[in-house]
Write a protein that holds these residues in place. Sequence first.
Motif, PDB file in Angstrom:
ATOM      1  N   ALA A   5       0.687  -1.139  -0.074  1.00  0.00           N
ATOM      2  CA  ALA A   5      -0.226  -0.065  -0.071  1.00  0.00           C
ATOM      3  C   ALA A   5       0.989   1.301   0.009  1.00  0.00           C
ATOM      4  O   ALA A   5       2.143   1.174   0.185  1.00  0.00           O
ATOM      5  CB  ALA A   5      -0.981  -0.138   1.143  1.00  0.00           C
ATOM      6  N   THR A   6       0.342   2.455  -0.245  1.00  0.00           N
ATOM      7  CA  THR A   6       0.894   3.552  -0.274  1.00  0.00           C
ATOM      8  C   THR A   6       0.171   4.610   0.838  1.00  0.00           C
ATOM      9  O   THR A   6      -1.025   4.287   0.619  1.00  0.00           O
ATOM     10  CB  THR A   6       1.189   4.259  -1.695  1.00  0.00           C
ATOM     11  N   THR A   7       0.763   5.601   1.408  1.00  0.00           N
ATOM     12  CA  THR A   7       0.183   6.330   2.271  1.00  0.00           C
ATOM     13  C   THR A   7       0.806   7.947   2.052  1.00  0.00           C
ATOM     14  O   THR A   7       1.729   8.079   1.459  1.00  0.00           O
ATOM     15  CB  THR A   7       0.501   6.135   3.798  1.00  0.00           C
ATOM     16  N   LYS A   8      -0.369   8.758   2.359  1.00  0.00           N
ATOM     17  CA  LYS A   8      -0.046  10.287   1.952  1.00  0.00           C
ATOM     18  C   LYS A   8       0.684  10.867   3.331  1.00  0.00           C
ATOM     19  O   LYS A   8       0.232  10.467   4.424  1.00  0.00           O
ATOM     20  CB  LYS A   8      -1.185  10.852   1.793  1.00  0.00           C
ATOM     21  N   VAL A   9       1.576  11.781   3.276  1.00  0.00           N
ATOM     22  CA  VAL A   9       2.036  12.442   4.526  1.00  0.00           C
ATOM     23  C   VAL A   9       1.166  13.861   4.610  1.00  0.00           C
ATOM     24  O   VAL A   9       1.153  14.358   3.616  1.00  0.00           O
ATOM     25  CB  VAL A   9       3.443  12.790   4.414  1.00  0.00           C
ATOM     26  N   TYR A  10       0.533  13.992   5.869  1.00  0.00           N
ATOM     27  CA  TYR A  10      -0.502  14.759   6.071  1.00  0.00           C
ATOM     28  C   TYR A  10       0.198  16.165   6.806  1.00  0.00           C
ATOM     29  O   TYR A  10       1.549  16.023   7.108  1.00  0.00           O
ATOM     30  CB  TYR A  10      -1.798  14.318   6.729  1.00  0.00           C
ATOM     31  N   LEU A  11      -0.475  16.957   6.867  1.00  0.00           N
ATOM     32  CA  LEU A  11      -0.171  18.186   7.968  1.00  0.00           C
ATOM     33  C   LEU A  11       0.481  17.655   9.159  1.00  0.00           C
ATOM     34  O   LEU A  11       0.219  16.752   9.849  1.00  0.00           O
ATOM     35  CB  LEU A  11      -1.437  18.934   8.318  1.00  0.00           C
ATOM     36  N   ASN A  12       1.626  18.496   9.569  1.00  0.00           N
ATOM     37  CA  ASN A  12       2.509  18.025  10.798  1.00  0.00           C
ATOM     38  C   ASN A  12       3.097  16.818  10.508  1.00  0.00           C
ATOM     39  O   ASN A  12       3.516  16.174  11.427  1.00  0.00           O
ATOM     40  CB  ASN A  12       1.484  18.012  11.784  1.00  0.00           C
ATOM     41  N   LYS A  13       3.158  16.587   9.289  1.00  0.00           N
ATOM     42  CA  LYS A  13       4.036  15.230   8.981  1.00  0.00           C
ATOM     43  C   LYS A  13       3.485  13.834   9.511  1.00  0.00           C
ATOM     44  O   LYS A  13       4.182  12.814   9.534  1.00  0.00           O
ATOM     45  CB  LYS A  13       5.538  15.361   9.585  1.00  0.00           C
ATOM     46  N   GLN A  14       2.263  13.726   9.561  1.00  0.00           N
ATOM     47  CA  GLN A  14       1.486  12.807   9.934  1.00  0.00           C
ATOM     48  C   GLN A  14       1.178  11.861   9.005  1.00  0.00           C
ATOM     49  O   GLN A  14       0.916  12.074   7.838  1.00  0.00           O
ATOM     50  CB  GLN A  14       0.303  13.093  10.896  1.00  0.00           C
ATOM     51  N   THR A  15       0.918  10.427   9.093  1.00  0.00           N
ATOM     52  CA  THR A  15       0.621   9.535   8.029  1.00  0.00           C
ATOM     53  C   THR A  15      -0.317   8.552   8.782  1.00  0.00           C
ATOM     54  O   THR A  15      -0.334   8.395   9.735  1.00  0.00           O
ATOM     55  CB  THR A  15       1.741   9.002   7.185  1.00  0.00           C
ATOM     56  N   ALA A  16      -0.985   7.528   7.946  1.00  0.00           N
ATOM     57  CA  ALA A  16      -1.582   6.296   8.503  1.00  0.00           C
ATOM     58  C   ALA A  16      -0.931   5.125   8.175  1.00  0.00           C
ATOM     59  O   ALA A  16      -0.231   4.844   6.988  1.00  0.00           O
ATOM     60  CB  ALA A  16      -2.975   6.476   7.921  1.00  0.00           C
ATOM     61  N   ILE A  17      -0.997   4.180   9.088  1.00  0.00           N
ATOM     62  CA  ILE A  17      -0.721   2.861   8.839  1.00  0.00           C
ATOM     63  C   ILE A  17      -1.643   2.097   7.774  1.00  0.00           C
ATOM     64  O   ILE A  17      -2.947   2.095   8.431  1.00  0.00           O
ATOM     65  CB  ILE A  17      -0.382   1.875  10.075  1.00  0.00           C
ATOM     66  N   PRO A  18      -1.373   1.429   6.847  1.00  0.00           N
ATOM     67  CA  PRO A  18      -2.383   0.757   5.980  1.00  0.00           C
ATOM     68  C   PRO A  18      -3.095  -0.227   6.786  1.00  0.00           C
ATOM     69  O   PRO A  18      -2.529  -1.266   7.637  1.00  0.00           O
ATOM     70  CB  PRO A  18      -1.596   0.253   4.939  1.00  0.00           C
ATOM     71  N   ARG A  19      -4.319  -0.299   6.516  1.00  0.00           N
ATOM     72  CA  ARG A  19      -5.122  -1.581   7.420  1.00  0.00           C
ATOM     73  C   ARG A  19      -4.531  -2.710   7.098  1.00  0.00           C
ATOM     74  O   ARG A  19      -4.750  -3.586   8.177  1.00  0.00           O
ATOM     75  CB  ARG A  19      -6.636  -1.293   6.688  1.00  0.00           C
ATOM     76  N   GLN A  20      -4.221  -3.436   5.974  1.00  0.00           N
ATOM     77  CA  GLN A  20      -3.595  -4.608   5.779  1.00  0.00           C
ATOM     78  C   GLN A  20      -2.421  -4.844   6.819  1.00  0.00           C
ATOM     79  O   GLN A  20      -2.174  -5.934   7.468  1.00  0.00           O
ATOM     80  CB  GLN A  20      -3.535  -4.969   4.501  1.00  0.00           C
ATOM     81  N   ILE A  21      -1.707  -3.794   6.929  1.00  0.00           N
ATOM     82  CA  ILE A  21      -0.463  -4.073   7.897  1.00  0.00           C
ATOM     83  C   ILE A  21      -0.994  -3.881   9.199  1.00  0.00           C
ATOM     84  O   ILE A  21      -0.494  -4.943  10.101  1.00  0.00           O
ATOM     85  CB  ILE A  21       0.589  -2.756   7.672  1.00  0.00           C
ATOM     86  N   ILE A  22      -1.907  -3.172   9.654  1.00  0.00           N
ATOM     87  CA  ILE A  22      -2.416  -3.041  11.045  1.00  0.00           C
ATOM     88  C   ILE A  22      -2.987  -4.527  11.428  1.00  0.00           C
ATOM     89  O   ILE A  22      -3.069  -5.191  12.318  1.00  0.00           O
ATOM     90  CB  ILE A  22      -3.680  -2.307  11.257  1.00  0.00           C
ATOM     91  N   GLU A  23      -3.971  -5.033  10.344  1.00  0.00           N
ATOM     92  CA  GLU A  23      -4.445  -6.331  10.613  1.00  0.00           C
ATOM     93  C   GLU A  23      -3.452  -7.460  10.735  1.00  0.00           C
ATOM     94  O   GLU A  23      -3.698  -8.301  11.566  1.00  0.00           O
ATOM     95  CB  GLU A  23      -5.623  -6.636   9.660  1.00  0.00           C
ATOM     96  N   THR A  24      -2.562  -7.827   9.846  1.00  0.00           N
ATOM     97  CA  THR A  24      -1.517  -8.646   9.833  1.00  0.00           C
ATOM     98  C   THR A  24      -0.777  -8.557  11.183  1.00  0.00           C
ATOM     99  O   THR A  24      -0.520  -9.880  11.376  1.00  0.00           O
ATOM    100  CB  THR A  24      -0.755  -8.335   8.306  1.00  0.00           C
ATOM    101  N   LEU A  25      -0.152  -7.577  11.214  1.00  0.00           N
ATOM    102  CA  LEU A  25       0.602  -7.533  12.525  1.00  0.00           C
ATOM    103  C   LEU A  25      -0.038  -7.115  13.799  1.00  0.00           C
ATOM    104  O   LEU A  25       0.595  -7.042  14.888  1.00  0.00           O
ATOM    105  CB  LEU A  25       1.580  -6.476  12.264  1.00  0.00           C
ATOM    106  N   GLU A  26      -1.543  -7.234  13.704  1.00  0.00           N
ATOM    107  CA  GLU A  26      -2.088  -6.908  15.119  1.00  0.00           C
ATOM    108  C   GLU A  26      -1.761  -5.892  15.834  1.00  0.00           C
ATOM    109  O   GLU A  26      -1.504  -5.647  16.906  1.00  0.00           O
ATOM    110  CB  GLU A  26      -2.184  -8.323  15.864  1.00  0.00           C
ATOM    111  N   ILE A  27      -1.646  -4.678  14.942  1.00  0.00           N
ATOM    112  CA  ILE A  27      -1.267  -3.412  15.490  1.00  0.00           C
ATOM    113  C   ILE A  27      -2.346  -2.898  16.369  1.00  0.00           C
ATOM    114  O   ILE A  27      -3.400  -2.726  15.991  1.00  0.00           O
ATOM    115  CB  ILE A  27      -0.463  -2.304  14.606  1.00  0.00           C
ATOM    116  N   GLY A  28      -1.969  -2.256  17.626  1.00  0.00           N
ATOM    117  CA  GLY A  28      -2.977  -1.660  18.387  1.00  0.00           C
ATOM    118  C   GLY A  28      -2.603  -0.290  19.030  1.00  0.00           C
ATOM    119  O   GLY A  28      -1.330   0.045  18.936  1.00  0.00           O
TER     120      GLY A  28
END
Length: 80
Positions: A5-28
Amino acid sequence: MVVIATTKVYLNKQTAIPRQIIETLEIGENDVIEWDLDKDNNVKLNFRKREKEWTFDDIVGLMKTKEKTNAVELEMEPYQ
């Protein structure tokens, strides 16, 4: 390496972790992301569970002493 997946860098240099990565690695919530940069400027991310922050109640009773104590007196000590 496959781009998942690709993500965008937002205001204040924030970004999001792609859902597939969150679910696969069980990120909480409160998990930690470690960012490593090698000599060729390639980034490696490591996701790990945040270590528990110990509270007073967690550590009470973990250590023993030969000294005789009175739990009621110890409990009242901070209020004196």
